[in-house]
Design a protein around this motif. Structure first.
Motif, PDB file in Angstrom:
ATOM      1  N   VAL A  94       0.791  -1.194   0.059  1.00 34.13           N
ATOM      2  CA  VAL A  94      -0.051  -0.134   0.395  1.00 34.13           C
ATOM      3  C   VAL A  94       1.035   1.164   0.298  1.00 34.13           C
ATOM      4  O   VAL A  94       1.573   1.421   1.176  1.00 34.13           O
ATOM      5  CB  VAL A  94      -1.125   0.276   1.258  1.00 34.13           C
ATOM      6  CG1 VAL A  94      -2.372   1.452   1.355  1.00 34.13           C
ATOM      7  CG2 VAL A  94      -1.876  -1.223   1.453  1.00 34.13           C
ATOM      8  N   MET A  95       1.323   2.143  -0.591  1.00 36.99           N
ATOM      9  CA  MET A  95       1.727   2.587  -1.301  1.00 36.99           C
ATOM     10  C   MET A  95       1.356   4.466  -0.985  1.00 36.99           C
ATOM     11  O   MET A  95      -0.551   4.714  -1.532  1.00 36.99           O
ATOM     12  CB  MET A  95       2.240   3.338  -3.169  1.00 36.99           C
ATOM     13  CG  MET A  95       2.917   4.474  -2.856  1.00 36.99           C
ATOM     14  SD  MET A  95       5.343   3.872  -2.279  1.00 36.99           S
ATOM     15  CE  MET A  95       5.875   5.225  -2.443  1.00 36.99           C
ATOM     16  N   LEU A  96       1.457   5.105  -0.410  1.00 34.52           N
ATOM     17  CA  LEU A  96       1.295   6.603   0.665  1.00 34.52           C
ATOM     18  C   LEU A  96       2.378   7.973  -0.450  1.00 34.52           C
ATOM     19  O   LEU A  96       3.427   7.338  -0.330  1.00 34.52           O
ATOM     20  CB  LEU A  96       1.756   7.143   1.745  1.00 34.52           C
ATOM     21  CG  LEU A  96       0.400   6.046   2.886  1.00 34.52           C
ATOM     22  CD1 LEU A  96       1.223   6.229   4.103  1.00 34.52           C
ATOM     23  CD2 LEU A  96      -0.540   5.446   2.361  1.00 34.52           C
ATOM     24  N   ARG A 116       3.728   1.423   3.130  1.00 39.22           N
ATOM     25  CA  ARG A 116       5.168   2.608   2.520  1.00 39.22           C
ATOM     26  C   ARG A 116       4.680   4.326   1.834  1.00 39.22           C
ATOM     27  O   ARG A 116       4.034   4.013   1.305  1.00 39.22           O
ATOM     28  CB  ARG A 116       6.390   2.045   1.260  1.00 39.22           C
ATOM     29  CG  ARG A 116       7.207   1.806   0.085  1.00 39.22           C
ATOM     30  CD  ARG A 116       7.444   1.573  -0.771  1.00 39.22           C
ATOM     31  NE  ARG A 116       8.069   0.419  -0.635  1.00 39.22           N
ATOM     32  CZ  ARG A 116       7.372  -0.350  -0.988  1.00 39.22           C
ATOM     33  NH1 ARG A 116       8.132  -0.609  -2.755  1.00 39.22           N
ATOM     34  NH2 ARG A 116       8.843  -1.733  -0.882  1.00 39.22           N
ATOM     35  N   GLY A 117       5.848   4.413   2.219  1.00 41.34           N
ATOM     36  CA  GLY A 117       5.771   6.278   1.701  1.00 41.34           C
ATOM     37  C   GLY A 117       6.669   6.672   0.962  1.00 41.34           C
ATOM     38  O   GLY A 117       7.296   5.072   0.512  1.00 41.34           O
ATOM     39  N   SER A 118       6.293   7.864   0.694  1.00 40.58           N
ATOM     40  CA  SER A 118       7.551   7.731  -0.470  1.00 40.58           C
ATOM     41  C   SER A 118       8.551   8.852  -0.293  1.00 40.58           C
ATOM     42  O   SER A 118       9.213   9.053  -0.566  1.00 40.58           O
ATOM     43  CB  SER A 118       6.613   9.679  -1.292  1.00 40.58           C
ATOM     44  OG  SER A 118       5.519   8.945  -2.545  1.00 40.58           O
ATOM     45  N   GLY A 119       8.464   8.415   1.215  1.00 39.01           N
ATOM     46  CA  GLY A 119       9.587   9.232   2.102  1.00 39.01           C
ATOM     47  C   GLY A 119       9.730   9.635   3.394  1.00 39.01           C
ATOM     48  O   GLY A 119       8.615  10.293   3.442  1.00 39.01           O
ATOM     49  N   LEU A 340       8.817   6.464   6.120  1.00 39.47           N
ATOM     50  CA  LEU A 340       7.667   7.351   6.004  1.00 39.47           C
ATOM     51  C   LEU A 340       8.089   8.302   7.320  1.00 39.47           C
ATOM     52  O   LEU A 340       7.985   7.450   8.049  1.00 39.47           O
ATOM     53  CB  LEU A 340       5.882   7.314   6.628  1.00 39.47           C
ATOM     54  CG  LEU A 340       5.794   5.664   6.727  1.00 39.47           C
ATOM     55  CD1 LEU A 340       5.528   5.814   8.286  1.00 39.47           C
ATOM     56  CD2 LEU A 340       4.343   5.325   5.978  1.00 39.47           C
ATOM     57  N   SER A 341       6.934   9.400   7.518  1.00 41.80           N
ATOM     58  CA  SER A 341       7.575   9.807   9.322  1.00 41.80           C
ATOM     59  C   SER A 341       6.028   9.629   9.703  1.00 41.80           C
ATOM     60  O   SER A 341       4.535   9.888   9.089  1.00 41.80           O
ATOM     61  CB  SER A 341       7.170  11.397   9.308  1.00 41.80           C
ATOM     62  OG  SER A 341       8.705  11.767   8.767  1.00 41.80           O
ATOM     63  N   ILE A 342       6.022   9.765  11.010  1.00 37.75           N
ATOM     64  CA  ILE A 342       5.186   9.082  11.897  1.00 37.75           C
ATOM     65  C   ILE A 342       4.910  10.775  13.487  1.00 37.75           C
ATOM     66  O   ILE A 342       5.744  10.316  13.954  1.00 37.75           O
ATOM     67  CB  ILE A 342       5.277   7.726  13.007  1.00 37.75           C
ATOM     68  CG1 ILE A 342       5.482   6.560  11.487  1.00 37.75           C
ATOM     69  CG2 ILE A 342       4.367   7.394  13.973  1.00 37.75           C
ATOM     70  CD1 ILE A 342       5.919   5.684  12.132  1.00 37.75           C
ATOM     71  N   LYS A 361      11.883   0.287   8.160  1.00 40.82           N
ATOM     72  CA  LYS A 361      12.702   0.373   7.534  1.00 40.82           C
ATOM     73  C   LYS A 361      12.664   2.436   6.888  1.00 40.82           C
ATOM     74  O   LYS A 361      11.688   2.593   6.365  1.00 40.82           O
ATOM     75  CB  LYS A 361      12.853  -0.207   6.394  1.00 40.82           C
ATOM     76  CG  LYS A 361      14.095  -0.092   5.447  1.00 40.82           C
ATOM     77  CD  LYS A 361      14.050  -1.070   4.513  1.00 40.82           C
ATOM     78  CE  LYS A 361      15.536  -0.591   3.188  1.00 40.82           C
ATOM     79  NZ  LYS A 361      15.596  -1.426   2.329  1.00 40.82           N
ATOM     80  N   GLY A 362      13.628   3.030   7.095  1.00 33.81           N
ATOM     81  CA  GLY A 362      13.750   4.218   6.742  1.00 33.81           C
ATOM     82  C   GLY A 362      12.605   4.588   7.595  1.00 33.81           C
ATOM     83  O   GLY A 362      12.558   6.170   6.664  1.00 33.81           O
TER      84      GLY A 362
END
Length: 659
Positions: A94-96, A116-119, A340-342, A361-362
């Motif tokens: 699932v891509m954000l 997964r986020g875009s960074g 991603l950021s939380i 990860k990341g």
């Protein structure tokens, strides 16, 4: 009595006295990946087969199939993301996209998919009704540390942002189904024998534990009131008779500690373990033959039938309708959270609750209450390449930890992360067996009520029972093991740089490169670099209490290379003799004496490159490895995690490392 005589006297005294689709793909005994030299450097009882996280499974998988890509709606995005996580096929992503996703409720990932986020910094998951950010005012006595906001001054919704597991609560071991060992489970063995192994299956994740066998024991000289401590041969609880300030028992009598009712053990003994069973580890069953159960990894410590050693399966909350066939094997496996950021978690931020072979990860975690990343009841979880910083409330009491392992979590890998500007960078509470903390940068931990005191850096303590954790290649202001809620044992520190001083604080008390509190037994420090060049004026090597065998803590200078056997709540107590007598330290270079010192229990010898890696890790790229070399010139090279933070690019790979 000097330390050599003390050690000899002590040793002489001892001579007298989950669902089916979530299971691991290959449930077979693991082949050791660690260097052969690891088992010859230290005594066998101090060494584990350190193959944590997803090392035994070939590493974190690179999932490339995108099930759905979501963009921020500008409103509450919880339902849309949750629906995609429930619907995504196994092994898909699932891509954000870029932007800020607003979450009013935690995301539950209970299937083997990847979020997964875009960074990190580009995709932000924000809980707006959670923990508040720091103010813009710089805290006095610091360089750029922002002042926190007391959470008692505002209302917040006490929930995390992401949960990996079947649910937030009620995922622990099922004590109604415990099975006793009929013989000791030996350290290093892969099999045990039970009285009854019926219904256990290959792939099940189970708990091994034993009772502490504690009784009232004498405390070191100078302990207030000559109170006795509730202690076994492995476990020491922070409980005394008569009760002392800071104890975890409300009352005590000759028979033992209790809170209100004599004979009923204190509630604290079940905070992070089954009652009085703090020595534990989680295992995966490889096979069952009759009454013999074989695991995919060796036991890190022995489990003794004389201590009522038991194997316990896991179950779900019966009110939830169950999670798997026969309400067992509930661990959710093969879940990933990436890039991603939380922000704004208020009961932790990211929680692994009864997970296996799962990872983060990341990611960036910031502005939270509780634990930035919590790993509970979990097996072979991996946290890597991440940035956890600026917790909302860095104050003792549990609200400001970067990382926590608890409830028996085992064989966890914490690697290549940045952990800064929090209360405690990490706590291990009745957990950690076979885990590795490798190549992280951990700094600037502090207590808001006393920022001049140097808090604990890398450590595997904060509740009784933790054991056999390896710390390798980290950079931190210190290594320590506290006794706040009990002791930790069999910790190994190899090729770390421990500076003794925080980077952004004016340090006023508690300066040490290595400290061990009461009950820190059978610990090993080998091949570390201690202190900082040109910054050790006024320091002492051993705290004077260690040689005098009496309380002279802090009287040797502005800081200590070694501060061993102390109790920070009872500075009148002399050093714990068992901490000193069971310590191994050798091959450590320090910038006070500018020498490599070989002392207790270890003769001079060549040092292996690693105790858990067989080759240079890919994330080092073009940087030299091992980066800590106490016998080399230079002693120190570059730690990728520290280089990333210093450059202001906390997620950029090292030069030459693949993205």
């Amino acid at each position: 009595m000097n330390r050599t005589a003390l050690r000899a006297a002590f040793l002489a005294a001892l001579a007298i006295s989950r669902p089916a689709g979530c299971r691991a793909e290959a449930a077979q005994p693991a082949t050791s990946l660690q260097p052969a030299s690891a088992v010859t450097l230290l005594p066998a009882d101090r060494v584990a087969v350190w193959t944590p996280g997803l090392m035994s499974a070939g590493g974190i998988p690179n999932r490339t199939t995108i099930y759905r890509t979501l963009s921020p709606s500008g409103a509450d995005d919880t339902a849309a993301i949750q629906a995609a996580l429930y619907a995504a096929p196994i092994g898909q992503v699932v891509m954000l996209g870029p932007g800020t996703f607003i979450l009013s409720e935690p995301l539950l990932i209970n299937r083997p998919v990847t979020l997964r986020g875009s960074g990190a910094g580009t995709t932000r998951l924000v809980k707006p009704n959670g923990a508040r950010a720091r103010t813009s005012a710089v805290l006095a006595g610091t360089r750029g540390i922002l002042t926190p906001v007391d959470p008692s001054s505002y209302a917040y919704d006490p929930k995390p942002v992401i949960i990996v597991g079947p649910s937030r609560w009620n995922n622990g071991p099922d004590s109604t189904a415990s099975r006793s060992l009929v013989a000791d489970g030996s350290q290093g063995a892969t099999s045990i024998t039970l009285a009854n192994a019926a219904q256990l299956r290959a792939g099940d994740i189970v708990l091994l534990d034993e009772v502490s066998g504690a009784s009232w024991q004498a405390t070191p000289s100078g302990f207030p009131s000559n109170a006795k401590v509730w202690q076994g041969d492995r476990v020491a609880w922070n409980m005394h008779n008569p009760v002392q300030p800071g104890d975890d028992n409300g009352a005590a009598n000759a028979s033992g500690p209790h809170d209100q009712t004599p004979g009923v053990l204190p509630k604290s003994m079940s905070w992070f373990a089954r009652v009085d069973r703090a020595t534990s580890e989680i295992k995966e069953i490889a096979s069952v033959s009759g009454a013999t159960v074989t695991f995919t990894s060796p036991l890190t410590i022995s489990y003794r039938s004389s201590h009522d050693a038991q194997l316990t399966p896991y179950s779900t909350d019966p009110n939830s309708g169950g999670h798997a066939a026969n309400n067992r094997d509930i661990h959710v496996a093969h879940v990933g959270v990436e890039h991603l950021s939380i922000i704004g978690g208020a009961d932790g931020a990211l929680r692994f609750e009864t997970a296996a072979y799962s990872w983060a990860k990341g990611i960036e975690v910031t502005q939270w209450l509780g634990e930035g990343v919590a790993i509970n009841n979990s097996f072979r979880v991996e946290l890597r390449d991440s940035y956890i910083h600026a917790g909302s409330w860095p104050q003792p009491g549990g609200a400001g930890y970067a990382l926590s392992l608890a409830w028996g979590s085992s064989e966890v890998l914490i690697e290549n992360n940045i952990l800064v500007d929090v209360c405690k960078t990490m706590v291990f509470r009745s957990s950690g067996a076979g885990s590795v903390v490798g190549y992280n940068y951990a700094d600037d931990s502090f207590d808001f009520d006393n920022p001049g005191w140097v808090e604990v850096g890398i450590n595997a303590s904060h509740m009784a029972g933790s054991h056999h954790v390896l710390f390798e290649g980290n950079l931190s202001h210190n290594a320590d093991s506290d006794f706040t809620h009990g002791n930790a044992i069999y910790l190994t520190f190899f090729r770390n740089h421990l500076t003794g001083q925080r980077q952004r604080f004016v340090d006023r008390s508690g300066l040490r490169t290595i400290g061990l509190a009461y009950g820190s037994w059978w610990d090993s420090f080998v091949g570390n670099v201690l202190g900082q060049s040109g910054r050790m004026r006024g320091w002492s090597y051993d705290d004077p209490s260690m040689a005098a065998n009496t309380a002279r803590w802090g009287q040797g200078g502005s800081g200590n290379i070694w501060m061993l056997g102390y109790d920070p709540e009872r500075w009148t107590m002399g050093p714990d003799p068992k901490t000193l007598a069971t310590l191994i330290r050798g091959g450590n270079f320090d910038y006070l004496t500018n020498t490599v010192v070989w002392t207790e229990g270890l003769q001079a010898r060549p040092l292996p490159a690693s105790l858990y890696l067989t080759a240079k890790p890919a994330f080092f790229g073009d940087f030299s490895w091992p980066w800590v070399d106490p016998v080399g010139d230079p002693k120190l090279h570059t730690l990728p995690a520290k280089a990333r933070l210093d450059a202001g690019t906390p997620f950029a790979p090292a030069p030459g490392a693949a993205r």
